[in-house]
Write a protein that holds these residues in place. Structure first.
Motif, PDB file in Angstrom:
ATOM      1  N   ASP A 251     -15.901   2.857 -13.013  1.00 11.58           N
ATOM      2  CA  ASP A 251     -14.897   1.826 -13.255  1.00 11.58           C
ATOM      3  C   ASP A 251     -15.226   1.056 -14.533  1.00 11.58           C
ATOM      4  O   ASP A 251     -14.366   0.855 -15.392  1.00 11.58           O
ATOM      5  CB  ASP A 251     -14.857   0.875 -12.049  1.00 11.58           C
ATOM      6  CG  ASP A 251     -13.716  -0.106 -12.150  1.00 11.58           C
ATOM      7  OD1 ASP A 251     -12.582   0.349 -12.354  1.00 11.58           O
ATOM      8  OD2 ASP A 251     -13.963  -1.320 -12.043  1.00 11.58           O
ATOM      9  N   PHE A 311     -10.144   2.517   1.039  1.00 10.36           N
ATOM     10  CA  PHE A 311      -9.631   3.202  -0.146  1.00 10.36           C
ATOM     11  C   PHE A 311      -8.108   3.205  -0.149  1.00 10.36           C
ATOM     12  O   PHE A 311      -7.465   2.874  -1.152  1.00 10.36           O
ATOM     13  CB  PHE A 311     -10.167   4.634  -0.188  1.00 10.36           C
ATOM     14  CG  PHE A 311      -9.775   5.381  -1.420  1.00 10.36           C
ATOM     15  CD1 PHE A 311     -10.488   5.227  -2.597  1.00 10.36           C
ATOM     16  CD2 PHE A 311      -8.677   6.219  -1.412  1.00 10.36           C
ATOM     17  CE1 PHE A 311     -10.109   5.898  -3.738  1.00 10.36           C
ATOM     18  CE2 PHE A 311      -8.293   6.893  -2.556  1.00 10.36           C
ATOM     19  CZ  PHE A 311      -9.013   6.726  -3.719  1.00 10.36           C
ATOM     20  N   ARG A 314      -6.743  -0.371  -0.923  1.00  3.38           N
ATOM     21  CA  ARG A 314      -6.934  -0.992  -2.242  1.00  3.38           C
ATOM     22  C   ARG A 314      -6.596  -0.103  -3.415  1.00  3.38           C
ATOM     23  O   ARG A 314      -6.322  -0.595  -4.511  1.00  3.38           O
ATOM     24  CB  ARG A 314      -8.378  -1.471  -2.371  1.00  3.38           C
ATOM     25  CG  ARG A 314      -8.676  -2.669  -1.458  1.00  3.38           C
ATOM     26  CD  ARG A 314      -9.960  -3.339  -1.835  1.00  3.38           C
ATOM     27  NE  ARG A 314     -11.067  -2.402  -1.801  1.00  3.38           N
ATOM     28  CZ  ARG A 314     -11.932  -2.244  -2.767  1.00  3.38           C
ATOM     29  NH1 ARG A 314     -11.836  -2.951  -3.861  1.00  3.38           N
ATOM     30  NH2 ARG A 314     -12.913  -1.373  -2.660  1.00  3.38           N
ATOM     31  N   ARG A 315      -6.621   1.208  -3.207  1.00  2.00           N
ATOM     32  CA  ARG A 315      -6.520   2.078  -4.369  1.00  2.00           C
ATOM     33  C   ARG A 315      -5.288   2.980  -4.375  1.00  2.00           C
ATOM     34  O   ARG A 315      -5.108   3.756  -5.298  1.00  2.00           O
ATOM     35  CB  ARG A 315      -7.769   2.963  -4.462  1.00  2.00           C
ATOM     36  CG  ARG A 315      -9.015   2.195  -4.794  1.00  2.00           C
ATOM     37  CD  ARG A 315      -9.299   2.207  -6.280  1.00  2.00           C
ATOM     38  NE  ARG A 315     -10.462   1.405  -6.595  1.00  2.00           N
ATOM     39  CZ  ARG A 315     -10.364   0.169  -7.090  1.00  2.00           C
ATOM     40  NH1 ARG A 315      -9.201  -0.370  -7.315  1.00  2.00           N
ATOM     41  NH2 ARG A 315     -11.453  -0.510  -7.369  1.00  2.00           N
ATOM     42  N   THR A 316      -4.475   2.927  -3.336  1.00  2.00           N
ATOM     43  CA  THR A 316      -3.319   3.818  -3.324  1.00  2.00           C
ATOM     44  C   THR A 316      -2.016   3.012  -3.357  1.00  2.00           C
ATOM     45  O   THR A 316      -2.006   1.824  -3.052  1.00  2.00           O
ATOM     46  CB  THR A 316      -3.291   4.702  -2.057  1.00  2.00           C
ATOM     47  OG1 THR A 316      -3.121   3.855  -0.925  1.00  2.00           O
ATOM     48  CG2 THR A 316      -4.572   5.481  -1.900  1.00  2.00           C
ATOM     49  N   THR A 317      -0.959   3.703  -3.735  1.00  2.00           N
ATOM     50  CA  THR A 317       0.356   3.056  -3.748  1.00  2.00           C
ATOM     51  C   THR A 317       0.731   2.567  -2.364  1.00  2.00           C
ATOM     52  O   THR A 317       1.309   1.499  -2.216  1.00  2.00           O
ATOM     53  CB  THR A 317       1.450   4.043  -4.198  1.00  2.00           C
ATOM     54  OG1 THR A 317       0.908   5.338  -4.211  1.00  2.00           O
ATOM     55  CG2 THR A 317       1.969   3.698  -5.545  1.00  2.00           C
ATOM     56  N   ARG A 320      -0.943  -0.699  -1.692  1.00  2.00           N
ATOM     57  CA  ARG A 320      -0.327  -1.734  -2.498  1.00  2.00           C
ATOM     58  C   ARG A 320       0.999  -2.181  -1.888  1.00  2.00           C
ATOM     59  O   ARG A 320       1.340  -3.358  -1.853  1.00  2.00           O
ATOM     60  CB  ARG A 320      -0.124  -1.186  -3.928  1.00  2.00           C
ATOM     61  CG  ARG A 320       0.557  -2.093  -4.907  1.00  2.00           C
ATOM     62  CD  ARG A 320      -0.191  -3.388  -5.143  1.00  2.00           C
ATOM     63  NE  ARG A 320      -1.598  -3.237  -5.421  1.00  2.00           N
ATOM     64  CZ  ARG A 320      -2.114  -2.955  -6.615  1.00  2.00           C
ATOM     65  NH1 ARG A 320      -1.348  -2.776  -7.633  1.00  2.00           N
ATOM     66  NH2 ARG A 320      -3.413  -2.864  -6.764  1.00  2.00           N
ATOM     67  N   GLN A 321       1.734  -1.184  -1.362  1.00  2.00           N
ATOM     68  CA  GLN A 321       3.028  -1.512  -0.754  1.00  2.00           C
ATOM     69  C   GLN A 321       2.851  -2.295   0.540  1.00  2.00           C
ATOM     70  O   GLN A 321       3.645  -3.188   0.824  1.00  2.00           O
ATOM     71  CB  GLN A 321       3.816  -0.220  -0.503  1.00  2.00           C
ATOM     72  CG  GLN A 321       4.264   0.419  -1.815  1.00  2.00           C
ATOM     73  CD  GLN A 321       4.940   1.749  -1.624  1.00  2.00           C
ATOM     74  OE1 GLN A 321       4.908   2.329  -0.542  1.00  2.00           O
ATOM     75  NE2 GLN A 321       5.551   2.257  -2.683  1.00  2.00           N
ATOM     76  N   PHE A 323       0.433  -4.453   1.134  1.00  2.00           N
ATOM     77  CA  PHE A 323       0.156  -5.826   0.714  1.00  2.00           C
ATOM     78  C   PHE A 323       1.435  -6.506   0.221  1.00  2.00           C
ATOM     79  O   PHE A 323       1.677  -7.680   0.500  1.00  2.00           O
ATOM     80  CB  PHE A 323      -0.894  -5.846  -0.405  1.00  2.00           C
ATOM     81  CG  PHE A 323      -2.305  -5.828   0.097  1.00  2.00           C
ATOM     82  CD1 PHE A 323      -2.954  -7.006   0.411  1.00  2.00           C
ATOM     83  CD2 PHE A 323      -2.976  -4.638   0.266  1.00  2.00           C
ATOM     84  CE1 PHE A 323      -4.252  -7.003   0.882  1.00  2.00           C
ATOM     85  CE2 PHE A 323      -4.275  -4.615   0.743  1.00  2.00           C
ATOM     86  CZ  PHE A 323      -4.916  -5.797   1.050  1.00  2.00           C
ATOM     87  N   ALA A 324       2.257  -5.761  -0.511  1.00  2.00           N
ATOM     88  CA  ALA A 324       3.485  -6.348  -1.047  1.00  2.00           C
ATOM     89  C   ALA A 324       4.431  -6.751   0.073  1.00  2.00           C
ATOM     90  O   ALA A 324       4.996  -7.848   0.064  1.00  2.00           O
ATOM     91  CB  ALA A 324       4.163  -5.360  -1.994  1.00  2.00           C
ATOM     92  N   GLY A 326       3.617  -7.465   3.119  1.00  2.00           N
ATOM     93  CA  GLY A 326       3.027  -8.598   3.808  1.00  2.00           C
ATOM     94  C   GLY A 326       3.157  -9.890   3.029  1.00  2.00           C
ATOM     95  O   GLY A 326       3.279 -10.971   3.603  1.00  2.00           O
ATOM     96  N   ALA A 332       9.490  -7.048  -2.074  1.00  2.00           N
ATOM     97  CA  ALA A 332       9.118  -5.639  -1.981  1.00  2.00           C
ATOM     98  C   ALA A 332      10.366  -4.772  -1.878  1.00  2.00           C
ATOM     99  O   ALA A 332      10.474  -3.734  -2.525  1.00  2.00           O
ATOM    100  CB  ALA A 332       8.213  -5.420  -0.769  1.00  2.00           C
ATOM    101  N   ILE A 337      10.749  -0.701  -2.738  1.00  2.00           N
ATOM    102  CA  ILE A 337       9.836  -0.212  -1.705  1.00  2.00           C
ATOM    103  C   ILE A 337      10.612  -0.057  -0.405  1.00  2.00           C
ATOM    104  O   ILE A 337      11.414  -0.921  -0.047  1.00  2.00           O
ATOM    105  CB  ILE A 337       8.664  -1.192  -1.509  1.00  2.00           C
ATOM    106  CG1 ILE A 337       7.792  -1.190  -2.757  1.00  2.00           C
ATOM    107  CG2 ILE A 337       7.841  -0.836  -0.286  1.00  2.00           C
ATOM    108  CD1 ILE A 337       6.730  -2.257  -2.759  1.00  2.00           C
ATOM    109  N   GLY A 395      -0.591 -10.257   4.061  1.00  2.00           N
ATOM    110  CA  GLY A 395      -0.841 -10.107   2.633  1.00  2.00           C
ATOM    111  C   GLY A 395      -2.236 -10.435   2.158  1.00  2.00           C
ATOM    112  O   GLY A 395      -2.555 -10.174   1.007  1.00  2.00           O
TER     113      GLY A 395
END
Lengths: 454, 259
Positions: A251, A311, A314-317, A320-321, A323-324, A326, A332, A337, A395
């Motif tokens: 990273d 993983f 935090r790291r995939t679409t 992310r969706q 969290f969005a 929420g 969203a 979405i 979220g």
């Protein structure tokens, strides 16, 4: 125009500038009027750095500085839980020497695994800002299904396990459909599930009452198998540390190549040391002391689920969706979405993980019965997720909170069991810990608000 | 002079139960032009925007993009047609950081895995080219001020390389300084050749940046005026209907034909 000078000096020291501004004084940047921002265009074509911006210092000092600033600002993260775990360990060890013994700790590891796996599912649901009350019943019904298929009907054991997990997932998807597709509040849908699936469980078990787990079964191995070879625990610890350091270095390298701020090597070294000490300490305790049985399979399964879920989150679409949705479901939706799909699948995941947890309980208690997943299973799972630091309002939260929260709950139970305390005291203490966790969360959130963070 | 409209609404009607919210509304948005849409409360501005953005479906009429009729049923349809909308409530996720909000629904990824570095880099570049100042692209949106949120919401609309940007009351909640910044930003969008539809109550803002003003009154077209040749009073009259008679309607028609 003293502001102009500020802007200019800010631009000059821009590349990862070590112009460390004082920690707490600048955070109240919510007031919208700053003079410097009027001078756009030719002065700073690369976009001037806002003079109020706190530039993080480089090196270890910057890391510590940032850390104290966060704590003061109320961003406690996992700190209260870790402190709590240490307090629990010291308290029970002083009451009873055997609390930190090898067999006790490996019991804690195994019990944490079952609870934690279910809590991972609940963390996903809580990230949506919803609740799933059906975890215990789904676990019970799935375990009953496995026992009936595998033991009573003689189905292939692996196939029966797969069927049970799939069934848990389907139960979750049904909750998700009624919640997201039809629009019934999740609280009510999963309350109905709570009643309905425990009915299914009773019906499945009506002939037998209790179905014992055969000793050669996959399910018996879930919590009964230990890697007696000492190399196993150390190998897992090594893989974990190398994987962690590798991901940090990769990273940092990519960010440096892209000319973005990156973690300095000193911070990576500090983090790596902390993780390495922890990982090898756990491996040592599981392997070396008298009475140690080696690395439990349950812990390995739990860690694999935990790392993959983290993983995904935090790291995939997909994560992310989640969290969005929420954070702001309407935003969203407008961002294109598919909110329904996310909600339904999250409940499916929760159901699937509840089923896995159910098999763990069946493994621990020696079989499936009418009461499996009843009692306080549901409350412990939700408490674990919340104690770990996942917000009930959606979220905000981390998958790792499932591990920390489950550790707290099983440690308390184990400690009180060693003291010979009855479940009345256990319930009261667990309740108090849950309340304390939520109080810390609320207070820290208030501090964060005044510090302008969420 | 831009001529071919990038987006054209023809005879759009929309009903909510017993309410006829929009009646045969026509609107043309051209590239490199700021078209202001004004009207009193309840004139149907927001409803019109939501039909174009795919939040509401239209009952009658057609939406044309470069002259070809298109169907918009979902927000996603509008996005894939190159129509980006900045809503009045901004529609940002407070819990996510600036980068995540900018790319929400449009994440850079390989397979299903997010390309955080790529996104952060592009976010930084985009904010720089728009001369937007944000403390850091990794702070949660909740910790930004109102003006910063507004520019983030506008920048967000530009991530998908749209051809039309619709701004719903972008300056309503902003102070003097921030309003000026947003107006600057709108002019930069025009310079980039985008078609901009600006919904606003604020005549000063409209006259500052818009090229043409379309007036909606009670869900119907009430004239389109070139800003430079139209006085403040004339637009106000069209909004309030004080001059709603055959003569002004005829005038409005002729000005629309010969801009």
């Amino acid at each position: 125009m003293s502001d102009l000078k500020d802007t200019a000096s800010g631009t000059a020291s821009e590349p990862d500038g070590p112009g460390g501004t004082d920690g707490t004084s600048g955070t109240d940047g919510a007031s919208g009027t700053d003079g410097a921002s009027g001078t756009d265009g030719p002065v700073s074509p690369t976009g001037a750095v806002d003079p109020r911006l706190l530039v993080r210092q480089e090196g270890l000092k910057g890391f510590l500085h940032e850390f104290t600033r966060r704590v003061r600002g109320g961003e406690l993260g996992s700190l209260p839980v870790i402190v709590g775990l240490i307090v629990i360990a010291i308290t029970f060890q002083s009451l009873n020497d055997s609390f930190l013994s090898a067999s006790s700790l490996s019991d804690i590891a195994v019990y944490t695994a079952g609870l934690g796996i279910m809590a991972v599912g609940i963390v996903f649901v809580l990230l949506l800002g919803e609740i799933d009350l059906s975890v215990g019943s789904v676990a019970g019904a799935s375990a009953a299904l496995w026992a009936m298929l595998s033991v009573t009907h003689g189905m292939n054991d692996w196939l029966a396990v797969l069927m049970a997990i799939t069934a848990g997932g389907v139960m979750g998807l049904i909750h998700g459909f009624f919640f997201a597709g039809v629009g019934v509040p999740a609280f009510v849908v999963t309350l109905a599930g709570f009643l309905g699936w425990s009915g299914v469980q009773l019906w499945l078990m009506s002939g037998e009452g209790t179905i014992n787990t055969p000793l050669d079964s996959v399910v018996a191995d879930l919590t009964g198998y230990y890697f007696s070879d000492k190399a196993a625990a150390y190998a897992v610890a090594t893989v974990a540390v190398l994987g962690y350091v590798g991901s940090l270095l990769l990273d940092a390298k990519r960010r440096r190549a892209a000319r973005l701020p990156y973690r300095p090597n000193s911070e990576i070294a500090l983090r790596a040391t902390a993780v390495a000490v922890l990982a090898y300490a756990v491996a040592y305790v599981l392997n070396e002391p008298a009475g140690a049985r080696g690395l439990p399979l349950a812990l390995v399964i739990f860690l694999v689920i935990l790392v993959s879920a983290d993983f995904v989150a935090r790291r995939t679409t997909y994560g992310r969706q989640v969290f969005a949705v929420g954070g702001n479901a309407e935003a969203a939706r407008r961002a294109g979405i598919n909110v329904e799909k996310i909600r339904i699948t999250v409940f499916g995941i929760a159901g699937m993980l509840a089923a896995v947890g159910g098999l763990f309980i069946a493994s621990q208690s020696g079989g499936a019965n009418k009461g499996l997943g009843g009692d306080n299973t549901l409350m412990n799972v939700i408490a674990a997720a919340v104690i770990g630091g996942t917000s009930l309002f959606g979220g905000r939260g981390k998958i790792w909170s499932a591990l920390l929260g489950a550790l707290v709950i099983t440690s308390i139970q184990q400690g009180l069991n060693l003291q010979g305390m009855e479940s009345d005291v256990q319930f009261m203490i667990t309740g108090a810990v849950l309340l304390a966790a939520v109080v810390i969360d609320s207070v820290s959130r208030r501090t964060q608000k005044t510090a302008g963070r969420t | 002079m831009p001529n071919e409209p990038v987006l054209a609404l023809r005879g759009i009607s929309k009903r909510f139960g017993a309410v006829q919210a929009l009646t045969e509304v026509d609107l043309e948005i051209r590239p490199g032009e700021v078209l202001a849409l004004v009207g009193d409360n309840g004139a149907g501005k927001s409803t019109l925007v939501k039909t174009v953005a795919g939040v509401h479906t239209i009952d009658e009429g057609t939406i044309e993009r470069h002259g070809a009729p298109v169907q918009i049923h979902r927000p996603h349809d509008a996005q894939s047609l190159g129509i980006a909308t900045v809503y009045q409530d901004l529609a940002l996720c407070d819990n996510l950081d600036v980068v995540a909000n900018l790319f929400l629904g449009n994440e850079l990824r390989s397979a299903a895995i997010l390309d955080e570095v790529g996104m952060e880099k592009r976010a930084q570049e985009l904010l720089d080219t728009l001369s937007i100042r944000i403390p850091s692209v990794r702070v949660p949106v909740a910790s930004l001020s109102g003006g910063q949120r507004q520019v983030v919401a506008i920048a967000r609309a530009l991530i998908g390389e749209p051809q039309v940007v619709i701004l719903d009351e972008p300056t309503a909640a902003l102070g003097v300084e921030q309003t000026a910044q947003v107006l600057d930003l709108i002019e930069r969008l025009r310079e980039r050749g985008l078609g901009v539809l600006l919904i606003s109550h604020n005549m000063a803002d409209v006259q500052a940046v818009a090229d043409r003003v379309a007036v909606l009154r009670l869900g119907r077209n009430n004239g389109v005026f070139p800003v430079r040749e139209t006085s403040h009073e004339e637009i106000i009259a069209a909004i309030t209907g004080a001059s709603d008679n055959a003569v002004t309607r005829r005038q409005a028609r002729t000005t629309e034909k010969n801009p």
